[in-house]
Design an enzyme around this catalytic site. Structure first.
Site, PDB file in Angstrom:
ATOM      1  N   ASP A 119       0.865  -1.186   0.000  1.00  0.00           N
ATOM      2  CA  ASP A 119       0.000   0.000   0.000  1.00  0.00           C
ATOM      3  C   ASP A 119       0.896   1.229   0.000  1.00  0.00           C
ATOM      4  O   ASP A 119       1.984   1.209   0.570  1.00  0.00           O
ATOM      5  CB  ASP A 119      -0.908   0.011   1.236  1.00  0.00           C
ATOM      6  CG  ASP A 119      -2.034  -1.008   1.164  1.00  0.00           C
ATOM      7  OD1 ASP A 119      -2.476  -1.317   0.043  1.00  0.00           O
ATOM      8  OD2 ASP A 119      -2.481  -1.474   2.221  1.00  0.00           O
ATOM      9  N   ASP A 135      -6.908  -1.427  -4.866  1.00  0.00           N
ATOM     10  CA  ASP A 135      -7.990  -1.043  -3.947  1.00  0.00           C
ATOM     11  C   ASP A 135      -8.936  -0.038  -4.602  1.00  0.00           C
ATOM     12  O   ASP A 135     -10.155  -0.116  -4.443  1.00  0.00           O
ATOM     13  CB  ASP A 135      -7.415  -0.435  -2.664  1.00  0.00           C
ATOM     14  CG  ASP A 135      -6.597  -1.415  -1.850  1.00  0.00           C
ATOM     15  OD1 ASP A 135      -6.820  -2.637  -1.961  1.00  0.00           O
ATOM     16  OD2 ASP A 135      -5.722  -0.949  -1.090  1.00  0.00           O
TER      17      ASP A 135
END
Length: 182
Positions: A119, A135
């Protein structure tokens, strides 16, 4: 044909996800931050390299095999629906394509990165969890699907109410309530 176009788009989005994760992980140390947008002392958008062992909002952390199994099952069902054209309406096809790209992008991380997902997008204006391109795809696809289903259900509800109203004004139900009797 539309299903295959969206499968190609999904593959390109997976490629974009992989590319951005590679760029971040190859050029940054874990927990490094690059400020992209800062207004005064307020950090709005950063690139912050971190690893997540959970799902959305860091739920189910440490459940690598469960997350791999569930994600794989959902991907297989969605791929089946796309390839065998079980999903036909263009907006549904688009939403499923987006969900697929997000699921596949993060599944690749889980499988080849010891259950960890890269991330790096840190949007601090609303204190949102750190996320990645996969995402974004999954959330946009799920959000689009939610809106479509909601609109379809509202339309179906209105149509049903209109049919009930038409039936109760005396049209089409016979004299003296004896419809269907011969």
């Amino acid at each position: 044909m539309l299903q295959y176009i969206w499968l190609l788009i999904a593959a390109l989005l997976v490629g974009l996800d992989r590319l951005t994760k590679y760029i971040v992980s190859a050029n940054m140390e874990l927990q490094d931050t690059i400020h992209i947008i800062k207004i005064g002392d307020t950090e709005v958008l950063n690139v912050y390299y971190c690893l997540n062992s959970g799902a959305a909002f860091s739920k189910l952390q440490g459940h690598k095999w469960f997350l791999i199994a569930i994600t794989s099952a959902v991907i297989l069902v969605l791929l089946y629906a796309m390839i065998f054209k079980k999903v036909k309406r263009p907006v549904y096809v688009a939403s499923v394509g987006l969900i697929l790209s997000g699921g596949i992008g993060n599944l690749i991380d889980r499988i080849f990165n010891d259950g960890l997902v890269v991330d790096f997008i840190d949007f601090r204006l609303i204190n949102f969890p750190i996320f990645n391109v996969a995402d974004i795809c999954a959330v946009c696809g799920a959000g689009l699907l939610f809106i479509i289903v909601l609109v379809d259900e509202i339309k179906a509800h209105k149509k049903k109410k209109a049919q009930i109203a038409e039936g109760s004004d005396g049209e089409g139900n016979g004299e003296n309530g004896d419809e269907g009797q011969n």
